[in-house]
Each structure stands twice: as structure tokens, then as C-alpha cells.
Design an enzyme around this catalytic site. Structure first.
Site, PDB file in Angstrom:
ATOM      1  CD  GLU A   1      -1.417  -2.149   2.110  1.00 19.71           C
ATOM      2  OE1 GLU A   1      -2.209  -2.834   3.059  1.00 19.71           O
ATOM      3  OE2 GLU A   1      -0.198  -2.582   2.117  1.00 19.71           O
TER       4      GLU A   1
ATOM      5  CB  THR B   1      13.818 -42.251  -6.026  1.00 22.20           C
ATOM      6  OG1 THR B   1      14.323 -43.283  -5.102  1.00 22.20           O
ATOM      7  CG2 THR B   1      12.442 -41.972  -5.887  1.00 22.20           C
ATOM      8  CB  ALA B   2      18.349 -44.417  -6.819  1.00 22.16           C
TER       9      ALA B   2
ATOM     10  CB  THR C   1      19.628 -37.680   1.562  1.00 21.94           C
ATOM     11  OG1 THR C   1      18.780 -38.630   1.909  1.00 21.94           O
ATOM     12  CG2 THR C   1      19.542 -37.056   0.149  1.00 21.94           C
TER      13      THR C   1
ATOM     14  CG  LEU D   1      20.383 -29.772   0.251  1.00 20.83           C
ATOM     15  CD1 LEU D   1      20.001 -30.151   1.766  1.00 20.83           C
ATOM     16  CD2 LEU D   1      19.496 -30.455  -0.635  1.00 20.83           C
TER      17      LEU D   1
ATOM     18  NE  ARG E   1      23.034 -26.530  -8.488  1.00 15.38           N
ATOM     19  CZ  ARG E   1      22.224 -27.371  -7.903  1.00 15.38           C
ATOM     20  NH1 ARG E   1      22.495 -27.496  -6.668  1.00 15.38           N
ATOM     21  NH2 ARG E   1      21.509 -28.372  -8.483  1.00 15.38           N
TER      22      ARG E   1
ATOM     23  N   GLY F   1      15.599 -38.577   0.766  1.00 18.41           N
ATOM     24  CA  GLY F   1      15.737 -40.230   0.407  1.00 18.41           C
ATOM     25  C   GLY F   1      14.276 -40.670   0.512  1.00 18.41           C
TER      26      GLY F   1
ATOM     27  CG  LEU G   1      13.292 -37.191   6.113  1.00 18.81           C
ATOM     28  CD1 LEU G   1      12.910 -37.347   7.493  1.00 18.81           C
ATOM     29  CD2 LEU G   1      14.588 -36.083   5.969  1.00 18.81           C
TER      30      LEU G   1
END
Length: 370
Positions: free
Chosen positions: A57, A166-167, A201, A209, A212, A299, A302
Site C-alpha cells: 500500500e 528414485t535410484a 542423503t 541444497l 544455483r 531419500g 525420510l
């Protein structure tokens, strides 16, 4: 219910566009936009960019100048009436002589809720609420979560193959998803108050993390990196500590030498009563620190723990168009079910293609309120 015309919708939609300009930078404050209209013409616009700086505002009033007198103000969140790091917006609106204020959503902050509206109405300003409220709250989902529930909005990001892996069985996972998907994840990180992972992980992937993308870094602020490390096994030499930005380690270990080594490389080490294993307590601690949105990049163990605890508010799943085989790592490690009726159910809120991958956004059905 208040009736709004087409122009009201148009100007509030513009205010929401302005609010989104603060997507990466306003934390811990909400993202707010404001449009001032006089005689059918926009005379001022503004948005909140950073905590401690002027509210939406204030910027819009500065742009409008004397044209604000007798104008209608469209703002995505109820104007504040308390003295914080900046003066109250309700008083600024009154001083400018506006005639009408339309706001999308009320402010869940008890210091604000209802006070700004009451101040404006008492001075004879016409006040209306509820226009595009759902969109305004969606833009500030973490802010509302923290103020209403005492904890941040928890968003879990996962990448998987078509068969939900996932892997590979040997742990190899780079790169499972495309460059376009990874760039999209950078935007998720940049809008988050914190990126959370587990020590195993981080150690396995030597994960940073970080945000970038240089453009995103310039537009926002660095999210806190939160590592759950009950046994305090994280190495001080991890690449995590070579990057700029804060790191918080939650642990149950009292190992003074390990704590000192991690503190020396820039981490804040907190010994939590739950040792970092009590996930509800973790979210409560992060809420107390003013964190609005937390992105989990972890991972399957978790991720599964957050699901099992019923703490996940939103999933973002990047699905790559290939197969890894049945022996690959799963999306999440969950308890075995004996009854199909006990399954975890979700609802799609968005499905779109990102490069060659699909990005699926889902929310738990159990969290919907009838």
C-alpha cells in the site's frame, strides 16, 4: 455476500500479479500487491518486496500521490494497523484520503486481524473483503499455515521413473530427471524458507541444497538448509558447507567435539528434545523461527516418515519417461498395508510437462475440508 463487478475482479487480479513479484523475497512476510484506481484509471501500483521495507500500500500510495484522494484501493491482504518494522498501512490510507478499500483475504496475524478494517471503517472508508481470497491465500500458503497451525507448509519434492523408482539398486540417481526439471526445482527452492534433508542423503549425494540459478539468487534470499542428523554423523568436509547460506542441523547427539567441528564450518547445531526424529516437533521449531514454506528433498526413508506422520501438505513429483526396474529405490518407504482402504490418497492440483518429464503436483485428500 458482497457483490463485485468485472472491474473489481480485473483490478484485484492485477494486484495478485503484483504480489507474485515478491514470491522469492518477502519471507517471512506475506506476498502482497496493491492497485489504486481513481475515475476508472490505475493511478498507483505497488508490491511488498522484502521484510523491513515498505508494504504494498505504501508503494502504491507513493506512486499515486494526490490522485489517491477519493480512490479505490485493491489490496490482496487486509491492511495492517500495528506498528512493526514499518508504520501501519491503515493510517497511511486514511492520510491519503482514499474512499474505498477492497481486500482479498483477512490477515491471520492476531496483531492485524480485523484491526485495520475497523480503523478504516470507523473513519468512514467503505471496506469490502473476500474478492479472489482463494488466490491470495494460495500465494501465501506458508504464511497462513504458520500463523494458523504454528508450522510451515511442507512441500515434498521427489523425482522418479515411470515405475516409481528414485535410484538404481546401487544408489545411482544422477541424473534421473531432465535439465529442465532440475531448473524447475531451483524455483521451488528459491521460493522456500528452507530446504530440508537428512544427513544420510546429504552424505550420499554430497548435496549442496542451494539455489544455483544466479537470477533467482539476485531476486530473492538464500533459504535456510535444514539437516536432520540425530546421530551427528555429517562430515564438516561436506560440500554443503562450502556454499554460501545458512545451515541448521537438528540433532539428538551431545557430542561436543562433533558439534564444535560443524559450528566451525558455519553450521548452527541445535540439540532438540526429539533428536530430529520427532518430525512434528521439527516443524514446530521451524515455525517458531518464522519459516513459511519448507521444501523436503530427501531419500525414501525420510519422505516416507513425513507421509506416515501425516505432515505432508503438498507433493511435487517429477516423473521421467523411463523405467529403472523393480529392484530400484522406491519413492517412499511406508508401512505395509493389509487393507486397501488404508492407502494414502492424493488429489492432483496441477499436471504439466517440464521438458521431457511430467511435473505432478498433489495434495493429500485427507487434508481437504468438506
Amino acid at each position: 455476500m458482497t457483490d463485485f463487478n468485472a472491474n473489481d475482479h480485473l483490478y484485484m487480479a492485477r494486484a495478485l500479479q503484483l504480489a507474485e513479484l515478491g514470491l522469492y523475497s518477502t519471507d517471512p512476510n506475506p506476498r502482497v500487491g496493491c492497485v489504486i484506481v481513481n475515475a476508472g484509471r490505475i493511478v498507483g501500483e505497488g508490491f511488498h518486496a522484502r521484510a523491513g521495507e515498505g508494504h504494498a500500500e505504501v508503494h502504491a500510495l507513493a506512486a499515486a500521490g494526490g490522485a489517491a484522494r477519493g480512490a479505490t484501493v485493491y489490496v490482496t491482504l487486509e491492511p495492517c494497523a500495528h506498528h512493526g518494522r514499518t508504520p501501519p498501512c491503515a493510517e497511511a490510507l486514511l492520510a491519503a484520503g482514499v474512499a474505498r478499500v477492497v481486500y482479498a483475504s483477512g490477515d491471520p496475524n492476531p496483531l492485524v486481524s480485523g484491526a485495520g478494517v475497523a480503523r478504516l471503517a470507523a473513519a468512514g472508508v467503505s471496506v469490502q473483503s473476500g474478492l479472489l481470497a482463494g488466490q491470495a491465500e494460495a500465494l501465501n500458503v506458508g504464511f497462513f499455515s504458520r500463523l494458523r497451525r504454528g508450522r510451515p507448509w511442507l512441500r515434498v519434492k521427489l523425482g522418479a521413473s515411470l515405475d516409481g523408482r528414485t535410484a538404481l539398486a546401487n544408489g545411482s540417481s544422477q541424473w534421473l530427471t531432465s535439465e529442465a526439471a532440475r531448473a524447475d526445482v531451483q524455483r521451488l527452492r528459491a521460493r522456500s524458507s528452507a530446504v530440508l534433508s537428512g544427513a544420510s542423503t546429504v552424505d550420499r549425494d554430497d548435496a549442496r541444497l542451494t539455489v544455483r540459478d544466479v537470477n533467482l539468487q539476485l531476486r530473492g534470499r538464500l533459504p535456510l538448509r535444514v539437516i536432520l542428523d540425530p546421530g551427528l554423523v555429517l562430515r564438516p568436509t561436506a560440500r554443503l558447507f562450502s556454499e554460501t547460506g545458512p545451515v541448521l542441523i537438528l540433532t539428538g547427539s551431545g557430542d561436543a567435539a562433533a558439534q564444535a567441528a560443524l559450528t566451525k564450518v558455519g553450521a548452527e547445531v541445535v540439540v532438540a528434545s526429539g533428536g530430529g526424529r520427532d518430525l512434528a516437533q521439527v516443524l514446530g521449531l521451524l515455525g517458531e523461527r518464522g519459516l513459511n514454506e519448507v521444501l523436503v528433498e530427501a531419500g525414501p526413508r525420510l519422505a516416507g516418515s513425513f507421509i506416515s506422520a501425516g505432515l505432508v501438505d503438498e507433493f511435487v513429483l517429477y516423473l521421467a519417461p523411463h523405467l529403472l526396474g523393480h529392484d530400484g529405490a522406491p519413492l517412499a518407504m511406508l508401512p505395509m498395508l493389509d487393507d486397501l482402504g488404508d492407502r494414502w490418497e492424493f488429489r492432483y492440483t496441477d499436471v504439466r510437462q517440464i521438458g521431457p518429464d511430467l511435473r505432478l503436483t498433489l495434495v493429500p485428500v485427507a487434508r481437504e475440508v468438506a
